[in-house]
Design a protein around this motif. Sequence first.
Motif, PDB file in Angstrom:
ATOM      1  N   VAL A  54       5.710  22.481 -66.510  1.00  0.00           N
ATOM      2  CA  VAL A  54       5.924  23.470 -65.460  1.00  0.00           C
ATOM      3  C   VAL A  54       5.929  22.748 -64.125  1.00  0.00           C
ATOM      4  CG1 VAL A  54       4.964  25.469 -64.254  1.00  0.00           C
ATOM      5  CG2 VAL A  54       4.827  25.343 -66.750  1.00  0.00           C
ATOM      6  N   LYS A  55       6.945  23.026 -63.320  1.00  0.00           N
ATOM      7  CA  LYS A  55       6.992  22.458 -61.973  1.00  0.00           C
ATOM      8  C   LYS A  55       6.588  23.530 -60.979  1.00  0.00           C
ATOM      9  CE  LYS A  55       9.873  20.095 -58.568  1.00  0.00           C
ATOM     10  NZ  LYS A  55      11.232  19.580 -58.222  1.00  0.00           N
ATOM     11  N   LEU A  56       5.608  23.197 -60.141  1.00  0.00           N
ATOM     12  CA  LEU A  56       5.151  24.101 -59.091  1.00  0.00           C
ATOM     13  C   LEU A  56       5.621  23.585 -57.737  1.00  0.00           C
ATOM     14  CD1 LEU A  56       1.425  24.775 -60.144  1.00  0.00           C
ATOM     15  CD2 LEU A  56       3.497  26.010 -60.852  1.00  0.00           C
ATOM     16  N   THR A  57       6.204  24.465 -56.936  1.00  0.00           N
ATOM     17  CA  THR A  57       6.573  24.153 -55.555  1.00  0.00           C
ATOM     18  C   THR A  57       5.853  25.160 -54.668  1.00  0.00           C
ATOM     19  OG1 THR A  57       8.751  23.407 -56.315  1.00  0.00           O
ATOM     20  CG2 THR A  57       8.483  23.773 -53.953  1.00  0.00           C
ATOM     21  N   TYR A  58       5.310  24.687 -53.527  1.00  0.00           N
ATOM     22  CA  TYR A  58       4.424  25.555 -52.753  1.00  0.00           C
ATOM     23  C   TYR A  58       4.431  25.170 -51.283  1.00  0.00           C
ATOM     24  CZ  TYR A  58       1.824  21.436 -54.247  1.00  0.00           C
ATOM     25  OH  TYR A  58       1.469  20.146 -54.549  1.00  0.00           O
ATOM     26  N   GLU A  59       3.794  26.031 -50.484  1.00  0.00           N
ATOM     27  CA  GLU A  59       3.578  25.744 -49.075  1.00  0.00           C
ATOM     28  C   GLU A  59       2.139  25.285 -48.891  1.00  0.00           C
ATOM     29  OE1 GLU A  59       4.538  28.982 -46.532  1.00  0.00           O
ATOM     30  OE2 GLU A  59       6.650  29.092 -47.186  1.00  0.00           O
ATOM     31  N   LEU A  60       1.969  24.179 -48.178  1.00  0.00           N
ATOM     32  CA  LEU A  60       0.635  23.629 -47.934  1.00  0.00           C
ATOM     33  C   LEU A  60      -0.058  24.404 -46.825  1.00  0.00           C
ATOM     34  CD1 LEU A  60       1.619  19.854 -47.962  1.00  0.00           C
ATOM     35  CD2 LEU A  60       0.369  21.049 -49.753  1.00  0.00           C
ATOM     36  N   PRO A  61      -1.372  24.535 -46.870  1.00  0.00           N
ATOM     37  CA  PRO A  61      -2.099  25.174 -45.770  1.00  0.00           C
ATOM     38  C   PRO A  61      -2.045  24.294 -44.525  1.00  0.00           C
ATOM     39  CG  PRO A  61      -3.636  24.223 -47.353  1.00  0.00           C
ATOM     40  CD  PRO A  61      -2.271  24.122 -47.961  1.00  0.00           C
ATOM     41  N   ASP A  62      -2.113  24.906 -43.379  1.00  0.00           N
ATOM     42  CA  ASP A  62      -2.025  24.169 -42.112  1.00  0.00           C
ATOM     43  C   ASP A  62      -3.418  23.687 -41.721  1.00  0.00           C
ATOM     44  OD1 ASP A  62      -1.172  23.063 -39.788  1.00  0.00           O
ATOM     45  OD2 ASP A  62      -1.002  24.964 -38.692  1.00  0.00           O
ATOM     46  N   ASN A  63      -3.844  22.593 -42.363  1.00  0.00           N
ATOM     47  CA  ASN A  63      -5.152  21.997 -42.080  1.00  0.00           C
ATOM     48  C   ASN A  63      -4.981  20.510 -41.831  1.00  0.00           C
ATOM     49  OD1 ASN A  63      -5.897  24.431 -44.069  1.00  0.00           O
ATOM     50  ND2 ASN A  63      -7.641  24.025 -42.720  1.00  0.00           N
ATOM     51  N   GLN A  64      -5.542  20.039 -40.722  1.00  0.00           N
ATOM     52  CA  GLN A  64      -5.382  18.633 -40.366  1.00  0.00           C
ATOM     53  C   GLN A  64      -6.037  17.692 -41.371  1.00  0.00           C
ATOM     54  OE1 GLN A  64      -3.563  17.312 -37.851  1.00  0.00           O
ATOM     55  NE2 GLN A  64      -2.858  19.413 -37.439  1.00  0.00           N
ATOM     56  N   ASP A  65      -7.133  18.126 -42.000  1.00  0.00           N
ATOM     57  CA  ASP A  65      -7.845  17.231 -42.908  1.00  0.00           C
ATOM     58  C   ASP A  65      -7.546  17.528 -44.381  1.00  0.00           C
ATOM     59  OD1 ASP A  65      -9.171  19.611 -43.076  1.00  0.00           O
ATOM     60  OD2 ASP A  65     -11.196  18.735 -43.033  1.00  0.00           O
ATOM     61  N   LEU A  66      -6.430  18.200 -44.660  1.00  0.00           N
ATOM     62  CA  LEU A  66      -6.025  18.429 -46.051  1.00  0.00           C
ATOM     63  C   LEU A  66      -5.793  17.090 -46.751  1.00  0.00           C
ATOM     64  CD1 LEU A  66      -5.096  20.453 -48.273  1.00  0.00           C
ATOM     65  CD2 LEU A  66      -2.767  20.132 -47.386  1.00  0.00           C
ATOM     66  N   LEU A  67      -6.305  16.941 -47.975  1.00  0.00           N
ATOM     67  CA  LEU A  67      -6.167  15.679 -48.704  1.00  0.00           C
ATOM     68  C   LEU A  67      -5.240  15.816 -49.910  1.00  0.00           C
ATOM     69  CD1 LEU A  67      -7.040  12.737 -48.911  1.00  0.00           C
ATOM     70  CD2 LEU A  67      -8.987  13.478 -50.309  1.00  0.00           C
ATOM     71  N   TYR A  68      -5.428  16.831 -50.719  1.00  0.00           N
ATOM     72  CA  TYR A  68      -4.567  17.004 -51.892  1.00  0.00           C
ATOM     73  C   TYR A  68      -4.627  18.443 -52.398  1.00  0.00           C
ATOM     74  CZ  TYR A  68      -8.965  16.391 -54.543  1.00  0.00           C
ATOM     75  OH  TYR A  68     -10.237  16.515 -55.042  1.00  0.00           O
ATOM     76  N   VAL A  69      -3.706  18.731 -53.293  1.00  0.00           N
ATOM     77  CA  VAL A  69      -3.685  20.009 -53.998  1.00  0.00           C
ATOM     78  C   VAL A  69      -3.933  19.716 -55.470  1.00  0.00           C
ATOM     79  CG1 VAL A  69      -2.251  21.980 -54.698  1.00  0.00           C
ATOM     80  CG2 VAL A  69      -2.127  21.097 -52.355  1.00  0.00           C
TER      81      VAL A  69
END
Length: 401
Positions: A54-69
């Motif tokens: 399954v391939k997931l495509t998404y929008e990332l949250p707007d956080n400066q310190d985001l590291l991974y999903v």
Amino acid sequence: MERNLRKSFWVIMFSLVLTFVSCSEEKGPTPLENNPNGPGMVENITIENLSGKVKLTYELPDNQDLLYVKANYKLENGTEMEVKSSYYNNSMLLEGFAGGKEVNVKVTAVNRSEKSSVAKDITVSPLLAPIYGVFNSLETSVDFGGIRIKASNPTKENIALLVMTKNNTGDWEALRNSIYTSTDIINKNVRANAGSFESKPTQFAIVVRDRWLNVTDTLFTEITPLFEEKIPVSNYRPLRLDNDPASYPENRVEYLWDSQFGWPRVWVTLRSNPVPKHTVTMDMGTSARISRIHIWDYLEGGNYYYLGSMRKFRIWGIDSTPNQSGSLAGWTLLGDYTAVKPSGLPYGQQNNEDFLTAQAGVDYETRSDVNVRYIRIECLESWDGNSYMALSELLIYGKVN
């Protein structure tokens, strides 16, 4: 003076206490940052259901310190899975599904302090895994000393075709020489662990398994393998015809059946020899109908499919004493072959499957409707594009007349 000494004593003791407390509280690596608030949720997830994936495509949250999903899910066989994708990407691939069922997935964003967002719960419906297509394409037929198995693996998945027979207690047991491959076209004879199966009705069971241990249903069949024996090596003799090229002085034709591998007990013809197609000739010492010739290539500096190992070649046979000139008049073409590197990697490169396949030697099936006593191997093209030849060992199978 006494006051200073007393003061120094307490300073030292206080330092030791601080050191002890610091050491006792040390708990290994910790995040470089300490943001107690988790990032926002992953939004607008698009699901693309694929075969076993399954391939997931998404929008990332707007956080400066985001590291991974990350995505957490459980395979149909109970295996817990976790997939992580860097904040540089807006997609990830989930693998290992058997397919055909809905699976719950939790998608979470994680910041540099390893604080997670609220999980987004989604349901995916992967299509059936590639092993089921391979299973549906399975074809079995009788072969010399065993069973021939054909199948199609168009996506070149890493799979195992486990071929089972019943052991002495009546339980199904996988053969050690079952098929492990990632090639797209599967066409292989599977024989008994110790050699050829007897020519009597034999039950076989076949399943297809992938690297996540998903397994198909079982195909059951009964086949009577064609009789086959190893032509006695004790009767083999070298036969030098006039246009057979010279080898290195250390090499001899009889080294091809001495069960010893490695230099100098191999057969390597001189590249400088002017003969356009290099050949080697031998006398089996008996007339037979041969079913296959098992050939081990020469291992050159840790590499197979290399230098003088044969890439394109022919095998000829004749029952009567051949013309000393080396003319192929009167010889019967038993087979025209192209050696295949399982991985398909470029020249000079090999993977583990390539190495193990060549190390075990390869069966080249021959025309079996004619009697022959003399065998001639003609190299048309070596792996480096020339026509000299490098061989380590060979064994001949069939039925002695």
